[in-house]
Design a protein around this motif. Structure first.
Motif, PDB file in Angstrom:
ATOM      1  N   GLY A   1     -11.413  12.792   7.823  1.00 37.17           N
ATOM      2  CA  GLY A   1     -11.008  14.152   8.134  1.00 37.17           C
ATOM      3  C   GLY A   1     -12.195  15.105   8.082  1.00 37.17           C
ATOM      4  O   GLY A   1     -13.298  14.741   7.674  1.00 37.17           O
ATOM      5  N   ASP A   2     -11.941  16.323   8.463  1.00 40.95           N
ATOM      6  CA  ASP A   2     -12.978  17.365   8.437  1.00 40.95           C
ATOM      7  C   ASP A   2     -12.939  18.038   7.068  1.00 40.95           C
ATOM      8  O   ASP A   2     -12.596  19.218   6.944  1.00 40.95           O
ATOM      9  N   PHE A   3     -13.323  17.307   6.047  1.00 41.07           N
ATOM     10  CA  PHE A   3     -13.238  17.809   4.676  1.00 41.07           C
ATOM     11  C   PHE A   3     -14.291  18.887   4.399  1.00 41.07           C
ATOM     12  O   PHE A   3     -14.018  19.862   3.702  1.00 41.07           O
ATOM     13  N   GLU A   4     -15.490  18.716   4.933  1.00 46.26           N
ATOM     14  CA  GLU A   4     -16.522  19.736   4.761  1.00 46.26           C
ATOM     15  C   GLU A   4     -16.123  21.031   5.452  1.00 46.26           C
ATOM     16  O   GLU A   4     -16.340  22.128   4.937  1.00 46.26           O
ATOM     17  N   GLY A   5     -15.526  20.903   6.638  1.00 42.02           N
ATOM     18  CA  GLY A   5     -15.067  22.094   7.341  1.00 42.02           C
ATOM     19  C   GLY A   5     -13.984  22.823   6.572  1.00 42.02           C
ATOM     20  O   GLY A   5     -13.942  24.058   6.543  1.00 42.02           O
ATOM     21  N   ALA A   6     -13.102  22.056   5.925  1.00 39.61           N
ATOM     22  CA  ALA A   6     -12.036  22.660   5.133  1.00 39.61           C
ATOM     23  C   ALA A   6     -12.610  23.413   3.931  1.00 39.61           C
ATOM     24  O   ALA A   6     -12.130  24.493   3.570  1.00 39.61           O
ATOM     25  N   LYS A   7     -13.660  22.841   3.317  1.00 44.43           N
ATOM     26  CA  LYS A   7     -14.295  23.511   2.186  1.00 44.43           C
ATOM     27  C   LYS A   7     -14.931  24.828   2.630  1.00 44.43           C
ATOM     28  O   LYS A   7     -14.833  25.862   1.945  1.00 44.43           O
ATOM     29  N   LYS A   8     -15.620  24.810   3.769  1.00 45.05           N
ATOM     30  CA  LYS A   8     -16.267  26.036   4.266  1.00 45.05           C
ATOM     31  C   LYS A   8     -15.228  27.107   4.630  1.00 45.05           C
ATOM     32  O   LYS A   8     -15.434  28.284   4.340  1.00 45.05           O
ATOM     33  N   LYS A   9     -14.143  26.641   5.204  1.00 46.30           N
ATOM     34  CA  LYS A   9     -13.084  27.582   5.571  1.00 46.30           C
ATOM     35  C   LYS A   9     -12.473  28.217   4.350  1.00 46.30           C
ATOM     36  O   LYS A   9     -12.174  29.416   4.329  1.00 46.30           O
ATOM     37  N   LYS A  10     -12.297  27.428   3.300  1.00 40.58           N
ATOM     38  CA  LYS A  10     -11.723  27.934   2.060  1.00 40.58           C
ATOM     39  C   LYS A  10     -12.669  28.908   1.372  1.00 40.58           C
ATOM     40  O   LYS A  10     -12.254  29.889   0.746  1.00 40.58           O
ATOM     41  N   ALA A  11     -13.989  28.635   1.500  1.00 38.66           N
ATOM     42  CA  ALA A  11     -14.975  29.475   0.829  1.00 38.66           C
ATOM     43  C   ALA A  11     -15.247  30.773   1.571  1.00 38.66           C
ATOM     44  O   ALA A  11     -15.785  31.715   0.992  1.00 38.66           O
ATOM     45  N   THR A  12     -14.874  30.824   2.846  1.00 37.97           N
ATOM     46  CA  THR A  12     -15.128  32.025   3.656  1.00 37.97           C
ATOM     47  C   THR A  12     -14.086  33.083   3.325  1.00 37.97           C
ATOM     48  O   THR A  12     -12.884  32.847   3.490  1.00 37.97           O
ATOM     49  N   PRO A  13     -14.491  34.267   2.850  1.00 38.27           N
ATOM     50  CA  PRO A  13     -13.520  35.307   2.501  1.00 38.27           C
ATOM     51  C   PRO A  13     -12.768  35.823   3.732  1.00 38.27           C
ATOM     52  O   PRO A  13     -13.334  35.933   4.805  1.00 38.27           O
ATOM     53  N   THR A  14     -11.513  36.100   3.561  1.00 40.35           N
ATOM     54  CA  THR A  14     -10.695  36.634   4.652  1.00 40.35           C
ATOM     55  C   THR A  14     -11.043  38.096   4.886  1.00 40.35           C
ATOM     56  O   THR A  14     -11.070  38.890   3.915  1.00 40.35           O
ATOM     57  N   PRO A  15     -11.345  38.516   6.122  1.00 40.46           N
ATOM     58  CA  PRO A  15     -11.725  39.907   6.385  1.00 40.46           C
ATOM     59  C   PRO A  15     -10.552  40.861   6.180  1.00 40.46           C
ATOM     60  O   PRO A  15      -9.405  40.489   6.298  1.00 40.46           O
TER      61      PRO A  15
END
Length: 247
Positions: A233-247
């Motif tokens: 899966g795209d586990f690294e992508g999921a981590k980056k998405k989770k770490a990115t603050p919601t605007p």
């Protein structure tokens, strides 16, 4: 070149015409080497963990696999077939589906299956799940908890009766499907079996199973310490998405 073949047909056809056509298509097959079964002996596996990154994929895949020393003619096969039905045989109703999909809402689809051979005592128990990559750790934890509970606590009488009914219905559906039936006919021919001699006997063994029979098989064959877990899966992508603050 090929020499050995079996042909199975289901439907409305003329037997003589089919025999003539088979002779025309395959009558000149020759070979100097006799057919032999390629052995696939059982090999014990220790637990392992393998992870693959698949960037930009929306869904992730989870698979847990264990080798078991079992053939489909062994006395324990009926109990293990029913045990696997209870663990994850139903797409929406099973231990795995109840936990991963219905209770925790982690998986779009999950289940288990057992694959065995008539020729070698080398079988496989597989559990799979499709899920969002951000849920990977929770899903793996839930799977391990359910497998441990399955081995430790065993099954209930209600689960056993539902699994027996589901297993019998699945076999009946297989016999009603022409594509599956011809495959089963070839398999019976290959192993010198009949539907009354093998299939009926297996059905009777399944229907005669007790809770104690299935629990004994589970504890004999299912071992979390021999389970190989593979995930993609795209586990690294999921981590980056989770770490990115919601605007």
């Amino acid at each position: 070149t090929a020499r050995y073949a079996d042909v199975a047909l289901v439907g409305d056809f003329d037997t003589d015409s089919v025999r003539a056509l088979v002779a025309q298509l395959m009558g000149d097959w020759t070979t100097t080497k006799p057919w032999v079964l390629i052995p696939e002996p059982y090999e014990r596996t220790d637990s392992a963990f393998i992870s693959f990154e698949t960037p930009d994929k929306a869904n992730a895949i989870f698979a847990a696999v264990q080798r078991v020393r079992l053939a489909d003619g062994d006395p324990d096969y009926a109990a293990m077939a029913v045990a696997t039905e209870i663990l994850g045989g139903g797409f929406l109703k099973s231990r795995i589906a109840d936990r991963l999909r219905q209770k925790d809402g982690l998986s779009y689809g999950a289940g288990s299956q057992i694959a065995v051979s008539p020729g070698d005592s080398s079988g496989t128990v597989l559990t799979f799940a499709i899920y969002a990559p951000e849920n990977v750790e929770r899903l793996q934890t839930a799977y391990r908890e359910e497998l441990d509970r399955f081995v430790k606590d065993g099954i209930t009488a209600e689960e056993l009766e539902l699994a027996k009914t589901g297993w019998v219905r699945a076999r009946q559906q297989m016999y009603a499907n022409d594509n599956e039936l011809v495959g089963e006919m070839i398999a019976r021919r290959r192993w010198n079996r009949t539907f009354t001699g093998y299939d009926l006997a297996l059905k009777q063994r399944v229907q005669g199973l007790s809770v104690a029979d299935v629990n004994a098989a589970i504890r004999k064959y299912i071992d979390p310490k021999q389970t190989v877990i593979v995930r993609a899966g795209d586990f690294e992508g999921a981590k980056k998405k989770k770490a990115t603050p919601t605007p």
